[in-house]
Design an enzyme around this catalytic site. Sequence first.
Site, PDB file in Angstrom:
ATOM      1  N   ARG A 162       0.832  -1.192   0.000  1.00 15.14           N
ATOM      2  CA  ARG A 162       0.000   0.000   0.000  1.00 15.14           C
ATOM      3  C   ARG A 162       0.872   1.249   0.000  1.00 15.14           C
ATOM      4  O   ARG A 162       1.964   1.259   0.550  1.00 15.14           O
ATOM      5  CB  ARG A 162      -0.895   0.024   1.247  1.00 15.14           C
ATOM      6  CG  ARG A 162      -2.096  -0.920   1.172  1.00 15.14           C
ATOM      7  CD  ARG A 162      -2.965  -0.830   2.408  1.00 15.14           C
ATOM      8  NE  ARG A 162      -2.288  -1.334   3.573  1.00 15.14           N
ATOM      9  CZ  ARG A 162      -1.722  -0.590   4.503  1.00 15.14           C
ATOM     10  NH1 ARG A 162      -1.763   0.734   4.413  1.00 15.14           N
ATOM     11  NH2 ARG A 162      -1.111  -1.132   5.528  1.00 15.14           N
ATOM     12  N   TYR A 198      -1.669  -3.647  -6.844  1.00 14.84           N
ATOM     13  CA  TYR A 198      -1.393  -4.448  -5.673  1.00 14.84           C
ATOM     14  C   TYR A 198      -2.447  -4.371  -4.564  1.00 14.84           C
ATOM     15  O   TYR A 198      -2.878  -3.289  -4.186  1.00 14.84           O
ATOM     16  CB  TYR A 198      -0.033  -4.045  -5.056  1.00 14.84           C
ATOM     17  CG  TYR A 198       0.389  -5.053  -4.031  1.00 14.84           C
ATOM     18  CD1 TYR A 198       1.061  -6.205  -4.417  1.00 14.84           C
ATOM     19  CD2 TYR A 198       0.035  -4.914  -2.706  1.00 14.84           C
ATOM     20  CE1 TYR A 198       1.384  -7.175  -3.494  1.00 14.84           C
ATOM     21  CE2 TYR A 198       0.357  -5.882  -1.777  1.00 14.84           C
ATOM     22  CZ  TYR A 198       1.030  -7.005  -2.174  1.00 14.84           C
ATOM     23  OH  TYR A 198       1.343  -7.973  -1.257  1.00 14.84           O
ATOM     24  N   LYS A 248      -9.516  -2.354   1.957  1.00 12.89           N
ATOM     25  CA  LYS A 248      -9.232  -1.182   2.797  1.00 12.89           C
ATOM     26  C   LYS A 248     -10.035   0.045   2.363  1.00 12.89           C
ATOM     27  O   LYS A 248     -10.527   0.803   3.191  1.00 12.89           O
ATOM     28  CB  LYS A 248      -7.741  -0.856   2.758  1.00 12.89           C
ATOM     29  CG  LYS A 248      -6.851  -2.024   3.112  1.00 12.89           C
ATOM     30  CD  LYS A 248      -7.131  -2.564   4.489  1.00 12.89           C
ATOM     31  CE  LYS A 248      -6.265  -3.771   4.757  1.00 12.89           C
ATOM     32  NZ  LYS A 248      -6.196  -4.136   6.151  1.00 12.89           N
ATOM     33  N   HIS A 307     -10.284  -2.394  11.749  1.00 14.13           N
ATOM     34  CA  HIS A 307      -9.202  -3.262  11.258  1.00 14.13           C
ATOM     35  C   HIS A 307      -8.966  -4.366  12.287  1.00 14.13           C
ATOM     36  O   HIS A 307      -7.981  -4.330  13.027  1.00 14.13           O
ATOM     37  CB  HIS A 307      -7.945  -2.399  11.065  1.00 14.13           C
ATOM     38  CG  HIS A 307      -6.839  -3.062  10.307  1.00 14.13           C
ATOM     39  ND1 HIS A 307      -5.527  -2.644  10.401  1.00 14.13           N
ATOM     40  CD2 HIS A 307      -6.840  -4.100   9.437  1.00 14.13           C
ATOM     41  CE1 HIS A 307      -4.764  -3.398   9.612  1.00 14.13           C
ATOM     42  NE2 HIS A 307      -5.532  -4.285   9.020  1.00 14.13           N
ATOM     43  N   SER A 343      -1.066  -3.656  10.480  1.00 14.73           N
ATOM     44  CA  SER A 343      -0.731  -4.564   9.386  1.00 14.73           C
ATOM     45  C   SER A 343       0.534  -5.358   9.705  1.00 14.73           C
ATOM     46  O   SER A 343       1.510  -4.810  10.211  1.00 14.73           O
ATOM     47  CB  SER A 343      -0.522  -3.757   8.107  1.00 14.73           C
ATOM     48  OG  SER A 343      -1.682  -2.996   7.839  1.00 14.73           O
ATOM     49  N   CYS A 388       1.096  -7.563  11.979  1.00 15.21           N
ATOM     50  CA  CYS A 388       1.409  -7.678  13.410  1.00 15.21           C
ATOM     51  C   CYS A 388       0.699  -8.839  14.077  1.00 15.21           C
ATOM     52  O   CYS A 388       0.612  -8.893  15.307  1.00 15.21           O
ATOM     53  CB  CYS A 388       1.096  -6.380  14.126  1.00 15.21           C
ATOM     54  SG  CYS A 388       2.246  -5.061  13.713  1.00 15.21           S
ATOM     55  N   ASP A 396      -9.089  -9.819   9.297  1.00 15.61           N
ATOM     56  CA  ASP A 396      -8.592  -8.473   8.972  1.00 15.61           C
ATOM     57  C   ASP A 396      -9.581  -7.348   9.266  1.00 15.61           C
ATOM     58  O   ASP A 396      -9.171  -6.277   9.684  1.00 15.61           O
ATOM     59  CB  ASP A 396      -8.183  -8.421   7.499  1.00 15.61           C
ATOM     60  CG  ASP A 396      -7.248  -7.253   7.184  1.00 15.61           C
ATOM     61  OD1 ASP A 396      -6.277  -7.061   7.936  1.00 15.61           O
ATOM     62  OD2 ASP A 396      -7.499  -6.531   6.207  1.00 15.61           O
ATOM     63  N   ARG A 447       2.070 -12.217  -0.241  1.00 15.60           N
ATOM     64  CA  ARG A 447       0.776 -12.599   0.328  1.00 15.60           C
ATOM     65  C   ARG A 447       0.195 -13.837  -0.332  1.00 15.60           C
ATOM     66  O   ARG A 447       0.525 -14.170  -1.468  1.00 15.60           O
ATOM     67  CB  ARG A 447      -0.214 -11.443   0.133  1.00 15.60           C
ATOM     68  CG  ARG A 447       0.215 -10.121   0.755  1.00 15.60           C
ATOM     69  CD  ARG A 447      -0.608  -9.755   1.936  1.00 15.60           C
ATOM     70  NE  ARG A 447      -0.029  -8.656   2.711  1.00 15.60           N
ATOM     71  CZ  ARG A 447      -0.533  -8.260   3.869  1.00 15.60           C
ATOM     72  NH1 ARG A 447      -1.590  -8.843   4.380  1.00 15.60           N
ATOM     73  NH2 ARG A 447       0.031  -7.279   4.546  1.00 15.60           N
TER      74      ARG A 447
HETATM   75  P1  GTP Z   1      -2.282  -7.686   7.690  1.00 14.02           P
HETATM   76  O1  GTP Z   1      -2.839  -8.757   6.829  1.00 14.02           O
HETATM   77  O2  GTP Z   1      -1.193  -6.901   7.049  1.00 14.02           O
HETATM   78  O3  GTP Z   1      -3.319  -6.773   8.262  1.00 14.02           O
HETATM   79  O4  GTP Z   1      -1.474  -8.390   8.900  1.00 14.02           O
HETATM   80  P2  GTP Z   1      -1.818  -9.383  10.089  1.00 14.02           P
HETATM   81  O5  GTP Z   1      -2.034  -8.573  11.329  1.00 14.02           O
HETATM   82  O6  GTP Z   1      -2.856 -10.368   9.725  1.00 14.02           O
HETATM   83  O7  GTP Z   1      -0.417 -10.107  10.285  1.00 14.02           O
HETATM   84  P3  GTP Z   1      -0.026 -11.672  10.325  1.00 14.02           P
HETATM   85  O8  GTP Z   1      -0.869 -12.469  11.279  1.00 14.02           O
HETATM   86  O9  GTP Z   1       0.023 -12.166   8.954  1.00 14.02           O
HETATM   87  O10 GTP Z   1       1.449 -11.599  10.969  1.00 14.02           O
HETATM   88  C1  GTP Z   1       2.542 -11.130  10.300  1.00 14.02           C
HETATM   89  C2  GTP Z   1       3.850 -11.494  10.963  1.00 14.02           C
HETATM   90  O11 GTP Z   1       3.789 -11.496  12.387  1.00 14.02           O
HETATM   91  C3  GTP Z   1       4.365 -12.869  10.558  1.00 14.02           C
HETATM   92  O12 GTP Z   1       5.686 -12.750  10.140  1.00 14.02           O
HETATM   93  C4  GTP Z   1       4.247 -13.686  11.805  1.00 14.02           C
HETATM   94  O13 GTP Z   1       5.207 -14.689  11.861  1.00 14.02           O
HETATM   95  C5  GTP Z   1       4.411 -12.648  12.920  1.00 14.02           C
HETATM   96  N1  GTP Z   1       3.701 -13.075  14.151  1.00 14.02           N
HETATM   97  C6  GTP Z   1       2.379 -13.342  14.262  1.00 14.02           C
HETATM   98  N2  GTP Z   1       2.055 -13.732  15.516  1.00 14.02           N
HETATM   99  C7  GTP Z   1       3.207 -13.710  16.225  1.00 14.02           C
HETATM  100  C8  GTP Z   1       3.531 -14.004  17.596  1.00 14.02           C
HETATM  101  O14 GTP Z   1       2.687 -14.363  18.405  1.00 14.02           O
HETATM  102  N3  GTP Z   1       4.836 -13.839  17.965  1.00 14.02           N
HETATM  103  C9  GTP Z   1       5.787 -13.427  17.092  1.00 14.02           C
HETATM  104  N4  GTP Z   1       7.025 -13.292  17.533  1.00 14.02           N
HETATM  105  N5  GTP Z   1       5.536 -13.156  15.792  1.00 14.02           N
HETATM  106  C10 GTP Z   1       4.260 -13.287  15.365  1.00 14.02           C
HETATM  107  C1  SPV Z   2      -2.846  -4.534   5.440  1.00 12.74           C
HETATM  108  O1  SPV Z   2      -1.861  -3.927   4.998  1.00 12.74           O
HETATM  109  O2  SPV Z   2      -3.338  -4.256   6.562  1.00 12.74           O
HETATM  110  C2  SPV Z   2      -3.437  -5.636   4.678  1.00 12.74           C
HETATM  111  C3  SPV Z   2      -2.953  -5.891   3.323  1.00 12.74           C
HETATM  112  O3  SPV Z   2      -4.331  -6.291   5.179  1.00 12.74           O
HETATM  113  S1  SPV Z   2      -3.623  -4.842   2.103  1.00 12.74           S
HETATM  114  O4  SPV Z   2      -4.893  -5.405   1.678  1.00 12.74           O
HETATM  115  O5  SPV Z   2      -2.682  -4.801   0.971  1.00 12.74           O
HETATM  116  O6  SPV Z   2      -3.822  -3.516   2.637  1.00 12.74           O
HETATM  117 MN    MN Z   3      -4.874  -5.564   7.266  1.00 14.86          MN
END
Ligand code: GTP
Ligand code: SPV
Ligand code: MN
Length: 628
Positions: A97, A242, A251, A271, A293, A295, A318, A412
């Site tokens: 983004r 993208y 979003k 979110h 994002s 996290c 999400d 992704r």
């Molecule tokens: P968006 O789709 O961007 O909104 O992100 P999201 O919040 O769904 O993030 P996602 O769950 O895909 O996590 C992204 C990263 O965080 C990955 O690299 C995971 O390995 C890391 N991660 C997730 N949970 C944990 C945790 O409990 N501990 C640690 N150390 N890393 C974590």
């Molecule tokens: C984020 O960045 O929080 C996402 C991926 O969930 S995107 O749809 O590209 O914004």
């Molecule tokens: Mn997101």
Amino acid sequence: MDASRHERNGIHEQNGDAFCVHTPDDVSTLEKLPEPVLQFVKQAVQLCRPDKLHLCEGSHDEQATLLALLESRGQIGRLNKLNNCWLARTDPRDVARVEGRTVMVTKNRRDAVAGGVNGTLGRWMSEEDFEQAKADRFPGCMKGRTMYIIPFSMGPINSPLSRLGVELTDSPYVAVSMRIMTRVSPEVLLALQHDDFVRCLHSVGAPCSSADQRATWPCDPDHTLIAQLPESGEIFSYGSGYGGNSLLGKKCFALRIASHMAREQGWLAEHMLILGITNPQGDKKYMVAAFPSACGKTNLAMMTPALPGWKVECVGDDIAWMKFDDQGQLRAINPEFGFFGVAPGTSTKTNPVAMEMIQRNTIFTNVGQTSDGGVYWEGIEKKPANGVTIRSWLDKPWTPSSGEPCAHPNSRFCTPLQQCSILDPAWNDPQGVPIEAIIFGGRRPQGVPLVYEAFNWKHGVFIGAAMRSEATAAAEFKGKQIMHDPFAMRPFFGYNFGDYLAHWLSMDKHSQQPRIYHVNWFRKDASGHFLWPGFGQNVRVLEWIFRRIEGEAEAMETAIGLVPSPGSLKIQGLGDVDEEALFSVEKGFWESEVRKLRDFLEGQVGNDLPAEMLMQLKQLEERVALLP
Ligand code: GTP
Ligand code: SPV
Ligand code: MN
């Protein structure tokens, strides 16, 4: 850039204002459209001048045809080791983004951004400037391409909590991705006869002659613009193919436009993931969690609990749309129909549920590829078989010693919701699921405890407002700076953040507010190691929250909120965990945190900040000053 940019390239011939698309196919397409949709399409055709139209019906066969088209153009490749899985490699300039090029367009600046500043909480563009920007970009932008007409529903069709949209795009990649991420079907077209809809126009911004569709990832990074017009319910996205820039249901609609609608109509668009958690006795609660994002939302939403007898089920990973019902109970739906999840870090250890669901019907973007037709990324923790080689997301030979990542950090997977083996039975319930806890969190290597509970609703809203987190690759930011990211919504607010806080505070009137928590899986020790094992072990924190709601878990007051009393969080069997370090609330750290927070709220929100938030800030300052 000026209005004649595309004309100068010899691409756009002016042929009066006749409705220029008229192959027999196009005519039968148009006959099927409800009148308001037809008008929207006609205007967009006149502006963008596509060569052909394609009305998406969302069928399996149509998806196969579009995927085959993308493959024949070299825009995606089949992953032979998996079942109906595909890999797209984007232009390396179009990988995330772009917050710097994302704007809210409203009559008055104050309605879009807080404090009268184009700061980190969103950018405002005037209607006049937007008209110019649109005129500089959209005329003739689809020349040589097909315009896909995608009628979609965010949320179960006919749920009172759902909303409809129509996206017009010249990207077949967007069309196949939208069919995974949103509900696309003839039923939506029927619903569009009666209901209003959000008008979404998207172009990759690379007009071409029909014969020449060779660019594998057409885009126009220098002129990318993502504009939301909440007052008219319109989205214009130009120049990027993208994710969040182009899958406009996500979003742009489900957060920016929807949060504006939600404020006017008395609900919330956030979110947040939505999960159901069941204890060994069979009692179930639903919780939502807002993390910025990349996290950990997807990971938490699909967690395999490390505590025996506990079960987690996923409603969404999400976005949550939520409303208090007539009984004063907050209820949530997931407006999406698929997952667009971060690939790196996903493994059978960290997220076995996701690993299983992405083996079929999945579109991967910017991951690495193995020579036997599989996928590869950092943290996949599965060594490729002997003799198997790897190519990186840049399509270059790759080995662990290449010195650059195999997958882009924001690569992704795009997978249908229904492939998740722990999808909650109520995932499609038009009434939504009852929410008993709201969890905020971020990546905080220092100072922030594993979990704490808000004293009350107002304090909880303040905790959301005070969220900060390390920057991730989901947007264009570089480095690991800690950024303010209130409610994990910083890039997604659809209106003035001061008004947003007032809206959240106004929910205090309902009879059963969920409790509010803050979690941090990412605190590190002096040598840079995570203090908490995370992933499936996070259920121990959810378990404590569960028991808090039941009135069964002990907590003690600290300056920042209620933390588990010693022995209250179940850490037995975890081995070496430094509870002291995980939960300490240090004066020096929090003094500096509170100073930064005051600077941020005064600088970015200013006079738009509700008085209640200033009061909360003052009370926190006083409590921190009393720390030993
Ligand atoms: P968006 O789709 O961007 O909104 O992100 P999201 O919040 O769904 O993030 P996602 O769950 O895909 O996590 C992204 C990263 O965080 C990955 O690299 C995971 O390995 C890391 N991660 C997730 N949970 C944990 C945790 O409990 N501990 C640690 N150390 N890393 C974590
Ligand atoms: C984020 O960045 O929080 C996402 C991926 O969930 S995107 O749809 O590209 O914004
Ligand atoms: Mn997101």
